[in-house]
Design a protein around this motif. Sequence first.
Motif, PDB file in Angstrom:
ATOM      1  N   ILE A   1      -2.832   7.240   9.012  1.00 13.42           N
ATOM      2  CA  ILE A   1      -1.750   7.112   8.023  1.00 13.42           C
ATOM      3  C   ILE A   1      -1.758   8.305   7.084  1.00 13.42           C
TER       4      ILE A   1
ATOM      5  N   SER B   1       4.876   1.555   1.342  1.00 10.89           N
ATOM      6  CA  SER B   1       5.185   2.975   1.169  1.00 10.89           C
ATOM      7  C   SER B   1       6.655   3.166   0.806  1.00 10.89           C
ATOM      8  N   LYS B   2       7.499   2.221   1.213  1.00 10.71           N
ATOM      9  CA  LYS B   2       8.923   2.295   0.867  1.00 10.71           C
ATOM     10  C   LYS B   2       9.167   1.947  -0.597  1.00 10.71           C
TER      11      LYS B   2
ATOM     12  N   SER C   1       4.307   7.027  -0.083  1.00 10.06           N
ATOM     13  CA  SER C   1       3.242   7.022   0.927  1.00 10.06           C
ATOM     14  C   SER C   1       1.858   7.276   0.338  1.00 10.06           C
TER      15      SER C   1
ATOM     16  N   ILE D   1      -0.423  11.468   9.060  1.00 11.12           N
ATOM     17  CA  ILE D   1       0.981  11.426   9.488  1.00 11.12           C
ATOM     18  C   ILE D   1       1.937  11.143   8.334  1.00 11.12           C
ATOM     19  N   SER D   2       1.610  10.161   7.523  1.00  7.54           N
ATOM     20  CA  SER D   2       2.565   9.694   6.524  1.00  7.54           C
ATOM     21  C   SER D   2       2.302  10.237   5.124  1.00  7.54           C
ATOM     22  N   ALA D   3       1.065  10.059   4.634  1.00  6.94           N
ATOM     23  CA  ALA D   3       0.781  10.397   3.240  1.00  6.94           C
ATOM     24  C   ALA D   3       0.392  11.852   3.022  1.00  6.94           C
ATOM     25  N   LYS D   4       0.042  12.538   4.097  1.00  5.52           N
ATOM     26  CA  LYS D   4      -0.358  13.957   4.000  1.00  5.52           C
ATOM     27  C   LYS D   4      -1.553  14.152   3.062  1.00  5.52           C
TER      28      LYS D   4
ATOM     29  N   GLN E   1       0.890  -0.516   4.638  1.00  6.59           N
ATOM     30  CA  GLN E   1       1.404   0.832   4.432  1.00  6.59           C
ATOM     31  C   GLN E   1       2.877   0.916   4.831  1.00  6.59           C
ATOM     32  N   LEU E   2       3.217   0.272   5.952  1.00  2.83           N
ATOM     33  CA  LEU E   2       4.596   0.284   6.441  1.00  2.83           C
ATOM     34  C   LEU E   2       5.563  -0.280   5.404  1.00  2.83           C
TER      35      LEU E   2
END
Length: 354
Positions: free
Chosen positions: A24, A292-293, A297, A27-30, A288-289
Amino acid sequence: MNLKKILLNILISVLIGFSIVTIIGIISAKQDLISALKLFPKYAILNLLVLLVIDYLLHALRLHFILIGLGYRVRFLDCLENVFYTVYFSFVTPMSIGGQPFQIYHLTRLGVKAYDATNVSISRMFIGVSIVFFVDILFIKRVLSILKGTVGLTVVLVGFGISVLITLLGLLVFLNKTWLYGVLRFVQKVTKSQKLRDRERAILEWIGKMSSSTKYLFSKAFWAVILDFLIGLVGSAIVAYQLKYALESVSHAQVPLFTFWGIVTMLNSVVYYVPTPGSSGGIEGFYQLVFSKLYGSKAAMSGILVFRLVTYYLVVFLGTIFIWRFTRIGRKFSGSLDEQVGNQLGAGKDDGSI
């Protein structure tokens, strides 16, 4: 469950959980795990620990009242130990299947008759399902409005559907002794177990005693059920607030507690069916899915990571340190329990052993 298997399950849960969080982060939070931890304010960890302690104290109080309702005087500290290790064994077994067997086993060690202990475990599970259903119905409109147009809404709605289905099925089976008999017959046919056929009379007698215990609890001691439900509602809100507090400690976004409570309750109806010890990986991924919205993220990753460290990994760590008290639990379940079912129950003894 022996210590070797427990440690293996813990290793699996840690690897899966941190692998999902790492993926996560990439890919998502960097961000990596260390960065996510540094982002979280240290003072907030202490507050999460206080909320965790309150949650376990409330669970112990609920169990204490139910046992009093059934006529048992069990020390509050023993109830607290039962709650802690019930949660612990749920955390270290796939799909949380180890919690209730341990709870029954531990209660019988405290002098609670086996059919009463089973009634306590199943009744409290049903009350828990009722709390989930109540919260879902109460806040479904709030959840739909805030998650409208997101992928997370689909996950949450699936959770809502599962909670409704489980509530209806649980009501049918739990309150109907004939259905319990039907479950026994079904198991006999599927497994073709001669042992079950030989012990059918004794098992049916035991089911009858448990059913009588259940009727007593929900009629003569209904006050304990009401207290369990009300305190359980408070506990459910506290668990939701723990996660909300963790997320909002690293984010400027704010979500009303009642709305957040509804989201978490519906979401948990999905994530806790992930077939890994403690639902590791599933909780991190689904949380997280959805969140994060709402929080972003990076904030979601940081908040969820610390929330899991405090409410899951810390409990597993502490439980494993003191598990020496129950390292023979596997032998007790597979040997002593089986012998008691065959001999004591079959002989019609009413000494508190299954």
